[in-house]
Structure formats: structure tokens, C-alpha cells
Design an enzyme around this catalytic site. Structure first.
Site, short mmCIF file in Angstrom:
data_model
loop_
_atom_site.label_atom_id
_atom_site.label_comp_id
_atom_site.label_asym_id
_atom_site.label_seq_id
_atom_site.Cartn_x
_atom_site.Cartn_y
_atom_site.Cartn_z
N TYR A 67 -8.11 2.96 -4.53
CA TYR A 67 -7.09 2.34 -3.68
C TYR A 67 -5.78 2.30 -4.48
O TYR A 67 -5.63 1.48 -5.38
CB TYR A 67 -7.56 0.95 -3.27
CG TYR A 67 -6.69 0.20 -2.28
CD1 TYR A 67 -5.53 0.74 -1.73
CD2 TYR A 67 -7.07 -1.08 -1.87
CE1 TYR A 67 -4.76 0.03 -0.82
CE2 TYR A 67 -6.32 -1.80 -0.95
CZ TYR A 67 -5.16 -1.25 -0.43
OH TYR A 67 -4.40 -1.96 0.47
N LYS B 28 -7.58 5.78 -0.91
CA LYS B 28 -6.63 5.25 0.06
C LYS B 28 -5.29 5.17 -0.66
O LYS B 28 -5.17 4.50 -1.69
CB LYS B 28 -7.06 3.87 0.55
CG LYS B 28 -6.00 3.20 1.44
CD LYS B 28 -6.40 1.78 1.84
CE LYS B 28 -5.29 1.13 2.68
NZ LYS B 28 -5.64 -0.26 3.10
N THR C 140 -5.10 -6.73 3.71
CA THR C 140 -4.88 -7.42 4.98
C THR C 140 -5.95 -8.47 5.23
O THR C 140 -5.72 -9.44 5.96
CB THR C 140 -4.82 -6.41 6.13
OG1 THR C 140 -3.82 -5.43 5.83
CG2 THR C 140 -4.45 -7.07 7.45
#
Length: 306
Positions: free
Chosen positions: A144, A172, A55
Site C-alpha cells: 500500500y 495499491k 477510510t
């Protein structure tokens, strides 16, 4: 300064913000806006900041810009919450260079994806990639898993093996697959943090044993995530489900439709946190109709929260 053995203090149900990177009208990084955003997010009750992630448009930033974004975030956090910096790249030396930059400006941890574009020809390739990084990392590492943007998924078997490495503290998961996060929880020790990255699955993941999340909407609706985590810590799953259903899920659907960075920035403009929603190519700003749609779901979400 942190090193790979330093512990990162997070609550049992932690909410970390996957931050946007604010830009000026000329697309240069707006560090004043970034500092304001970081402070506002911390004041909203978020447990940690994650700059230079998906993001945050990390792939559109130069190395110098990434280091500067992390530095501004660390300076603003000023020890109040940990900063886990995105340090993804496609080669081990490049990842380690980004980790060194993040460590040099005071970050507490590093969030690292598998290589993107070129894929491992066997799951052992991803394991080797992360083990080599861990051997020389200046910071604790969070894996991730984001298969839609990288060379493929991190398998539960790979994550289980990597979880035994002292430098690798958690993962994550943005696969959007409940069975994947359930297997990560089942195959790793309690000390290994399994963090949900798919905002719409936050509550379900915690019920399955996850220990929080790193989420784009935590940087847009930190007050909602504070309420959500408080409900879960109190064992009030019904209240948490209500926040997920009425507040987070409608906004998450808008980010899926319009793109996470453009929609998150438009939402932050609607909340009065950012003055502009500038993004860099290949992303484009939302048109008037899309901005109005995002504004509507944000206002409805805030009304539901209040």
C-alpha cells in the site's frame, strides 16, 4: 483458510471497496451497520472488500476491534467476494500479529503500508520490512503506497524487487502520481496487480495498464464503479471517462475537501445505507453546511449515473 501462496480470484479490471467502519453514537463499532454495508456493497457489484484501511479509520481501532471488524466483513461476504484486510503497523512483529488475526477469521489477503512516523533511511529499509513480513505471512500481501500518510513513497525499484516474491501479489497506489503507477506497471509482471487508490485517476490508471482499484468511493457508489469497470472491459473508454468525470470526480473532490471517512459516511447516510456518520477523534463529523454539500454532489452524481 488462506495462506501466502493462495490465489485471490479477481476480474481483470477489479473494483474493491475501501470500507468505512460504522460507529454507534457512543463511538463503539456498529457491527450490524457494518454487515449491512458489506452486503449492500457486494450487491452493488463490487469485486472485493477492504476493511481496516485508511477510510476505515484503522489507526483509531484497537487490535480486538480490528479483528472483529474483519470477522464481521468475512462472515457477511461469505465467500461471494474476497476480503483483503488492512493490517498496517509500524513494526514487523505487529504487522504479522494483525495478519495472523485476519487469517484466523478468514480474510483472503492483507493490505500493508510502509511504516508510518519513522522513515526508512534508505529504500532498502522498506524492501527489508516487506521481505521480513512476507517470509512469515499467513496471507497473500498487497503493498500500500500512500506517501502522504507514511514515512515516504515505495520506489518503483523497491516494488520491482518485491514483485518477485511469491507472497506479494500487488500494490495499491494512492500517491496521486500518474508517473508512479505507470512505472509500477512497467516494472512488474502481468500477474502482479497494480491497483489505483486515488479515485479521481481510476480511468487514466487503467489505460496505463493498471488492473483495477481499491477505492473509498467504491463503497459509496458501487453502482458507478460497476458501470465504470464494465465500460473499460468493453473497451468503451469514452463511456468510462464520462462516468469518471460526471459521477465520481465531483464526489471525490468533496471527500478531499472534507476528509475521506467523514465525507464517505455522510454520503452513505445520504444514500440511506448508514443511519449515522459518527467518526472517532481526531476526525470530526461534518457540520450542517458540509453535509449539505456532500448530499448535493451525491444526488447530482446519482442523477448523472441514471
Amino acid at each position: 483458510m488462506s495462506d501466502a501462496t493462495t490465489s485471490i480470484d479477481l476480474p481483470s479490471t477489479a473494483s474493491l471497496s475501501a470500507m468505512v467502519t460504522p460507529f454507534d453514537a457512543d463511538e463503539s463499532v456498529d457491527h450490524d451497520a457494518l454487515a449491512h454495508l458489506a452486503a449492500w456493497t457486494i450487491d452493488g457489484g463490487i469485486d472485493g472488500l477492504v476493511p481496516c484501511g485508511t477510510t476505515g479509520e484503522f489507526a483509531g481501532l484497537t487490535r480486538e476491534e480490528r479483528r472483529a471488524v474483519i470477522e464481521t466483513t468475512v462472515e457477511t461476504a461469505d465467500g461471494r467476494v474476497p476480503v483483503v484486510a488492512g493490517t498496517a503497523a509500524t513494526t514487523v512483529p505487529d504487522v504479522l500479529a494483525f495478519v495472523d488475526d485476519a487469517a484466523a477469521v478468514g480474510a483472503d489477503g492483507a493490505l500493508i503500508t510502509p511504516p508510518y512516523f519513522h522513515a526508512a533511511n534508505d529504500p532498502a529499509g522498506n524492501r527489508c520490512f516487506f521481505e521480513r513480513i512476507a517470509a512469515d505471512s499467513a496471507l497473500p500481501i498487497y503493498l500500500y503506497n500512500i506517501p502522504s500518510c507514511t514515512s515516504g513513497p515505495l520506489t518503483p525499484e523497491t516494488v520491482e524487487a518485491l514483485a518477485s516474491n511469491d507472497a506479494i501479489r500487488g500494490i495499491k497506489d494512492t500517491s496521486g502520481d500518474f508517473s508512479t503507477i505507470e512505472r509500477f506497471v512497467a516494472r512488474t509482471p502481468d500477474s502482479f496487480r497494480v491497483l489505483q487508490g486515488y479515485d479521481d485517476h481510476f480511468v487514466g490508471a487503467q489505460v496505463m495498464g493498471a488492473s483495477g482499484g481499491i477505492n473509498a468511493l467504491a463503497g459509496v457508489l458501487p453502482d458507478a464503479f460497476q458501470s465504470l469497470c464494465g465500460a473499460l472491459d468493453d473497451g468503451d473508454v469514452d463511456r468510462a471517462r464520462g462516468v469518471q468525470r460526471d459521477v465520481l470526480s465531483p464526489v471525490f473532490e468533496a471527500t478531499l475537501e472534507y476528509g475521506f471517512a467523514p465525507a464517505a459516511k455522510a454520503a452513505l447516510c445520504e444514500r440511506g445505507v448508514l443511519d449515522r456518520a459518527t467518526v472517532r477523534p481526531p476526525l470530526v463529523e461534518l457540520d450542517e453546511s458540509a453535509r449539505a454539500a456532500v448530499a448535493e454532489v451525491v444526488q447530482t452524481a446519482l442523477s448523472s449515473l441514471n
